[in-house]
Design an enzyme around this catalytic site. Structure first.
Site, PDB file in Angstrom:
ATOM      1  CB  CYS A  58      -0.938  -0.015   1.207  1.00  0.00           C
ATOM      2  SG  CYS A  58      -2.469  -0.906   0.874  1.00  0.00           S
ATOM      3  CG  ASP A 101     -19.342   2.722   2.981  1.00  0.00           C
ATOM      4  OD1 ASP A 101     -18.800   3.060   4.042  1.00  0.00           O
ATOM      5  OD2 ASP A 101     -20.562   2.801   2.783  1.00  0.00           O
TER       6      ASP A 101
END
Length: 726
Positions: free
Chosen positions: A406, A436
């Site tokens: 990431c 979300d």
């Protein structure tokens, strides 16, 4: 974009012994194009045996002995697999690991050392330990010394075997016990009539040194059995001891007897002059596990070190179709034997001399050897063209490699701006809220969630990378309270031969399938292609029994539970620059490879939940604040950190995604290295749940009981969306 040179051959180094460590260092200087190197070792570090007596005596810290194999593998461009080999099929060219994993190879080399365990002595396995493996013995010794200092154990030690190793360790332990304020009672037990393995002149000096250390000698003493609290000799005598150490000779690892390799009667692998295993062109062996039939020598580290250049050259020769050369070990070598305190005895050609200056000489030799691994070839900084378009230098940022995982993702602000410009869902069965973790779809009478995640490789091990990527992708499903259902894979492999492609794909898909099946899901397909580097991704669906847990819904007073430490991005960035400790990297990867579905089940009653990934803890907590229209108060000291992350952050190490994360989610009152880590991008990070205050402690206890390093880190409060430290 220029593609890297295709990989065509797998070289597997089984064991991280001295010979293989030196081979890796030499490989780092000049890698062989097309060769994929794999190192298999049970631990992230390999201890240097030459400094063991000094460590036992208290002259060296434990970490002073360790060769960091993780850093060494990174320097050599190799992948490291932290596992133990338990089988080798030289015909099928296949290695079996303790975890059950199987690796195919084109060329393999064994350097697994020896063991000093003595299974033939009744009771040894239950009440004693071998001086090798070194790391096990060193750990047990430290624990024993602590118990002696606390009055929980008697300073009584028995050493079985009066060769060089037994003599050194007996004096080292006696010295350490005396330094700890105890009155040592050390016994040296030997079946022969006297000290072994040295010349008469040396034995005389060692005998005097043993007496000076008050070591009791038992010659002509055969051990009948070992029981709790002592050693029983064949003549009926009992030697009381709270620690019993076996140092009587070198024993081959027993799993070698189940292979088709040629072995000596005592189980050592027979090699030809070029260190190739006799009768097997694709397997080499070196170090203590090998028997040089052309020039038999005692088990000594000097031969392992001298063999390294020959083994390195011969491995390259076989991989490139060249001719191998013979290894000719010297007939005699200098023995430097520690005497417990900072003095030593030296022997060569049967001549012995002793003194403190010899210990200093030995220390210089040992430190020089270890410096070969402390100071590794520096990773070159990415080259920048002399002429660039305007803004290119600023966009490139730091002169450091782009992070994997990431740490390579786009910043939250850029992504939010793009997504906000897309039209609202036009289908009534798309129930997602903006931002979300996963899409929520109405499918018949059920609610299905769907997500996708892809990671740039941060480890050279494709199976470990697949496992962590699968767990990372499942985080969005778990955080929304859903049960994983199905997954499709996207696999981008660097250029490889068809054989290596098949091997790598098999490793990736098997590891991923294991994760998804354990979570209750199945892999149902996917897509593969070739690219510049390994990149893996999964699109995952899950089913919700009720309403999905979203970012919205947090209430004032809710406690924030975080199920996993933060700091992975910093450690991975440091590892790429060879500035992280191998132990810390290994511990991090093991934690990242641990699924969190069990923790998600415990937290299914959360008012709001997310998983902490690329935007860092602050970025994902800010998403909860914005969706719930609340503020958050966090306590920096309560946030768990991966070991080593805080020190690296304090030293200025940052993931390449860190600046964007900081800009997107500033935190009031965040100071120091812990404040820095709030913006560290996480891969396979923890779940962050807002739960009712009266349930928080019970839920935390349940999550921790499952083995997760979870903590309550703060509270949701009334106020404009934002985060502050209290």
């Amino acid at each position: 974009m220029q593609m890297p040179h295709p990989l065509t051959r797998d070289l597997v180094l089984i064991g991280g012994g001295h010979t293989h460590a030196l081979v890796l260092r030499k490989w780092a200087m000049a890698p062989l194009a097309g060769a994929r190197v794999t190192v298999i070792n049970p631990a992230a570090t390999a201890p240097y045996s030459g400094m063991l007596p000094g460590h036992i005596a208290g002259h060296y810290a434990r970490e002073d002995l360790d060769i960091d194999l993780v850093r060494l593998a990174r320097a050599a461009g190799a992948r490291i697999i932290l596992d133990r080999a338990v089988g080798l099929d030289a015909v099928q060219q296949r290695i079996t690991l303790g975890s059950g994993r199987i690796l195919d190879y084109d060329l393999a080399s064994l350097d697994i050392g020896i063991t000093a365990e003595m299974p033939a002595i009744p009771g040894f396995a239950d009440h004693a330990l071998g001086a090798k493996p070194l790391d096990t013995y060193a750990a047990r010794w430290r624990a024993f010394l602590v118990k002696v200092q606390a009055g929980q154990a008697n300073p009584q030690v028995a050493v079985i075997g009066a060769g060089v190793a037994g003599v050194e360790l007996a004096m080292a332990m006696s010295h350490a016990l005396a330094q700890a304020g105890a009155t040592p009672q050390v016994h040296l037990v030997e079946a022969a009539a006297g000290l072994t393995g040295t010349a008469p002149a040396t034995r005389a000096r060692l005998s005097r040194a043993l007496r000076d250390h008050h070591v009791t000698l038992h010659f002509g003493a055969s051990v009948a059995r070992i029981a709790a609290g002592g050693v029983q000799l064949a003549d009926g005598r009992q030697i009381e001891a709270d620690l019993i150490v076996g140092a009587a000779g070198a024993f081959a690892h027993r799993w070698l007897r189940d292979t088709d390799l040629p072995l000596t009667e005592d189980g050592f692998v027979i090699v030809d002059p070029d260190l190739r295993v006799r009768g097997h062109e694709k397997v080499f062996a070196a170090g203590d596990c090998a028997h040089m039939a052309h020039a038999p020598r005692p088990k000594a580290g000097v031969f392992a070190v001298r063999a390294a250049p020959v083994l390195h050259d011969n491995l390259r020769a076989v991989l490139s179709g060249q001719t191998t050369r013979a290894f000719h070990p010297q007939r005699d070598y200098l023995k430097l034997i520690s005497l417990g305190d900072r003095s030593a005895v030296a022997e060569k050609f049967g001549i012995a001399f002793s003194g403190r200056w010899l210990w200093r000489w030995k220390d210089r030799i040992d430190q020089s050897f270890m410096d070969k691994f402390r100071i590794l070839p520096a990773m070159p900084a990415p080259a920048r063209p002399a002429v660039q378009a305007l803004g290119a230098a600023e966009a490139a940022g730091h002169d450091q490699p782009l992070c994997g995982g990431c740490g390579s993702k786009l910043g939250a602000d850029a992504l939010h701006r793009v997504l906000s410009r897309l039209p609202a869902p036009q289908r009534a069965d798309v129930l997602s809220l903006p931002g979300d973790d996963a899409a929520v779809l109405a499918t018949g009478g059920a609610r299905q969630v769907m997500t996708t995640d892809h990671l740039r490789a941060f480890t050279q091990d494709p199976a470990l990378m697949a496992r962590i990527t699968a767990i990372h992708a499942l985080g969005d499903i778990w955080s929304m309270g859903a049960t994983p259902q199905a997954a499709t894979a996207t696999v981008i492999l660097p250029p490889m031969s068809p054989t290596l492609q098949a091997r790598t794909m098999a490793e990736v898909m098997q590891a991923a399938s294991d994760v998804f099946r354990a979570a209750g899901a199945d892999i149902v397909g996917g897509h593969s292609t070739t690219g510049a580097e390994l990149t893996l991704g999964f699109t995952v669906t899950g089913l919700c029994e009720g309403v999905a847990i979203t970012h919205a819904g947090a209430r004032p007073g809710d406690r924030l539970i975080l199920t996993r430490p933060i700091g992975s991005g910093t450690i991975l960035a440091a590892e790429m620059q060879m500035r992280a400790e191998g132990r810390d990297v290994a511990a991090l990867l093991a934690r990242m490879a641990q699924p969190q579905g069990d923790a998600a089940k415990v937290l299914r009653g959360a008012h709001a939940m997310t998983d902490v990934t690329g935007f860092g803890l602050a970025g994902h907590l800010m998403a909860l604040c914005r969706a719930s229209d609340l503020a958050a108060e966090i306590r920096l000291g309560d946030i768990p950190l991966h070991h080593g992350a805080e020190a690296l952050a304090a030293a200025g190490l940052r993931s390449t995604a860190w600046p964007a994360n900081l800009a997107a989610a500033p935190v009031t009152g965040a100071i120091g290295a812990r404040g820095v880590l709030l913006h560290d991008p996480q891969t396979a990070g923890g779940l962050l749940a807002a739960v009712a205050p009266d349930q928080a402690s019970a839920l935390l206890a349940q999550v921790r009981a499952l083995g997760h390093e979870a903590a309550i880190i703060g509270t949701m409060v009334q106020g404009a969306p934002g985060i502050r430290c209290v």
